[in-house]
Scaffold this motif. Structure first.
Motif, short mmCIF file in Angstrom:
data_model
loop_
_atom_site.label_atom_id
_atom_site.label_comp_id
_atom_site.label_asym_id
_atom_site.label_seq_id
_atom_site.Cartn_x
_atom_site.Cartn_y
_atom_site.Cartn_z
N GLU A 68 -5.14 -30.83 -12.06
CA GLU A 68 -6.15 -31.89 -11.94
C GLU A 68 -5.64 -33.19 -12.55
O GLU A 68 -5.80 -34.27 -11.98
N GLN A 69 -5.00 -33.08 -13.72
CA GLN A 69 -4.47 -34.27 -14.38
C GLN A 69 -3.37 -34.93 -13.54
O GLN A 69 -3.29 -36.16 -13.45
N ALA A 70 -2.52 -34.09 -12.94
CA ALA A 70 -1.44 -34.63 -12.09
C ALA A 70 -2.02 -35.38 -10.90
O ALA A 70 -1.56 -36.48 -10.56
N TYR A 71 -3.03 -34.80 -10.27
CA TYR A 71 -3.66 -35.41 -9.10
C TYR A 71 -4.34 -36.73 -9.47
O TYR A 71 -4.12 -37.75 -8.79
N LEU A 72 -5.14 -36.72 -10.53
CA LEU A 72 -5.86 -37.93 -10.93
C LEU A 72 -4.90 -39.03 -11.37
O LEU A 72 -5.12 -40.22 -11.08
N TYR A 73 -3.81 -38.66 -12.02
CA TYR A 73 -2.84 -39.64 -12.47
C TYR A 73 -2.19 -40.35 -11.28
O TYR A 73 -2.11 -41.59 -11.24
N LEU A 74 -1.74 -39.59 -10.30
CA LEU A 74 -1.11 -40.19 -9.13
C LEU A 74 -2.11 -40.98 -8.29
O LEU A 74 -1.79 -42.05 -7.77
N ASN B 65 -10.72 -25.74 -3.98
CA ASN B 65 -12.17 -25.96 -3.93
C ASN B 65 -12.81 -25.19 -2.79
O ASN B 65 -13.91 -24.63 -2.94
N SER B 66 -12.09 -25.12 -1.65
CA SER B 66 -12.66 -24.45 -0.47
C SER B 66 -12.78 -22.94 -0.65
O SER B 66 -13.63 -22.30 -0.04
N VAL B 67 -11.90 -22.37 -1.47
CA VAL B 67 -11.93 -20.91 -1.66
C VAL B 67 -12.53 -20.53 -3.01
O VAL B 67 -12.52 -19.35 -3.38
N GLY B 68 -13.03 -21.51 -3.73
CA GLY B 68 -13.62 -21.22 -5.03
C GLY B 68 -12.60 -20.85 -6.08
O GLY B 68 -12.91 -20.15 -7.05
N GLY B 69 -11.36 -21.31 -5.90
CA GLY B 69 -10.30 -20.99 -6.84
C GLY B 69 -10.33 -21.88 -8.07
O GLY B 69 -10.95 -22.95 -8.07
#
Length: 376
Positions: free
Chosen positions: A365-371, A354-358
């Motif tokens: 995203e799914q992995a992050y939200l799931y955990l 997000n910080s580098v606009g990548g």
């Protein structure tokens, strides 16, 4: 009569094993130093283990010029899981009048209270221990055991270097140099006998640039050191680590990729996880789905990851040569808990992108939200 008992897997024996024994002999001037390899270690299940005869012979060669040293096959002949309280009782019966010492390194001293029947060991032998890398922690371990059991822990005037048998086995498995960690006789014995070698993995070195292969070896080592946390054997962990980047340096027209159909919508830095799984499965003939899935998602992660998948992702990110802002915090989280470490690592990755606009790949995203949903 004064006797030192020195037990361990010795799989393989390395320079610090010998150096600690030498220091103990210098300190105590014993009549006998018994080197006693385990049959099956209660602390090290899942490791690649050299045959009993090979471990015994490597020990005989390594300790050949250590005064009063004698390699003893008591635990190997007894078979089963080797418990130190049984060994100490055996030698107390053999030498009822002897002054017996049980030698260990700081890592073993730190966990001594978790051994089976430590009080029985202490009823048969005195403890003598030497520090490994960190003298301050050793002092804390020593005081803790002395307070807990009301005994005196004898110290060896020696601070060892950081040497790991797991690292040696991994390097040997992948055909890499491990000479700095073992005596010349041990190195030659391992090479001559092809001990620990996983020949089917060594071709991967030819498919990667030298710097990339060096990274893969470090990842394999870290995976092997933490394999039990993921329910993997050491061999599974080394295989996943060695092959995770196997397609990263392959051109699109490589014959290794014949038949590979790239998934759509995958960011280019992530594509090699899919092509790597293809090469591991089709060329290296890996059939273990847990290894294949770990390779397939080692860059992106995914929802409901297995512990093996998390382990490879984290080792790829946190291996010892990597250095970036926040890595030490992530390493601490990894040491505490695999799932917590994974959540922290994914959070770091999402924040960075997000910080580098990548582009944040949907699987990440799914992995992050799931955990985040399941752990917080």
């Amino acid at each position: 009569m004064k006797i030192i008992l020195y037990g361990g897997a010795f799989n393989p024996v390395h320079t610090e094993h010998v150096a600690l024994a030498r220091a103990a002999v210098k300190s105590l001037s014993p009549d006998k130093l018994f080197i006693i390899p385990t049959a099956i270690s209660p602390h090290k299940s899942g490791c690649m283990v050299a045959d009993d005869a090979d471990r015994l012979e490597m020990l005989r060669q390594a300790f050949a010029d250590v005064p009063c040293a004698e390699v003893c096959d008591f635990e190997i002949k007894s078979g089963g899981i080797s418990y130190s309280y049984i060994t100490c009782s055996h030698f107390r019966e053999l030498y009822p009048q002897a002054e017996i010492y049980f030698l260990m390194g700081a890592d073993m001293l730190a966990s001594f209270d978790k051994w089976k029947y430590p009080e029985k060991i202490l009823s048969c032998a005195n403890i003598i221990a030497g520090a490994r890398e960190d003298g301050e922690k050793f002092s804390d371990y020593k005081k803790s055991i002395e307070k807990l059991y009301g005994v005196h822990v004898h110290s060896v005037d020696y601070v060892g270097k950081k040497v790991s048998s797991t690292r040696i086995r991994t390097l040997a498995a992948l055909g890499e140099d491990f000479s700095e960690y073992v005596l010349p006789c041990t190195r030659q014995y391992i090479i001559n006998k092809d001990l620990y070698a996983l020949k089917n993995l060594q071709e991967a070195k030819n498919l990667e640039k030298p710097s990339r292969w060096a990274h893969s070896v470090r990842v394999a080592i870290m995976c092997a050191q933490n394999a039990s946390r993921a329910g993997w054997t050491e061999k599974q962990a080394i295989t996943a680590g060695a092959l995770h980047d196997v397609a990263k340096n392959l051109p699109k027209d490589s014959p290794y990729l014949d038949g590979f159909v790239p998934p759509e919508g995958v960011p280019s830095p992530v594509m090699h996880q899919f092509s790597g799984e293809f090469v591991a499965r089709t060329h290296f003939k890996i059939e273990d789905q847990s290894i294949l899935n770990a390779i397939k998602y080692h860059c992106s992660g995914r929802a409901a990851m297995s512990e093996g998948e998390m382990l490879l992702y984290l080792c790829d990110m946190l291996e010892e040569a990597h250095d970036f802002d926040g890595i030490e915090s992530l390493r601490r989280e990894f040491k505490k808990d695999l799932k917590g470490g994974m959540l922290a690592a994914l959070g770091h990755q999402v924040k960075y992108l997000n910080s580098v606009g990548g582009e944040i790949y949907n699987l990440t995203e799914q992995a992050y939200l799931y955990l985040k949903e399941n752990l917080t």
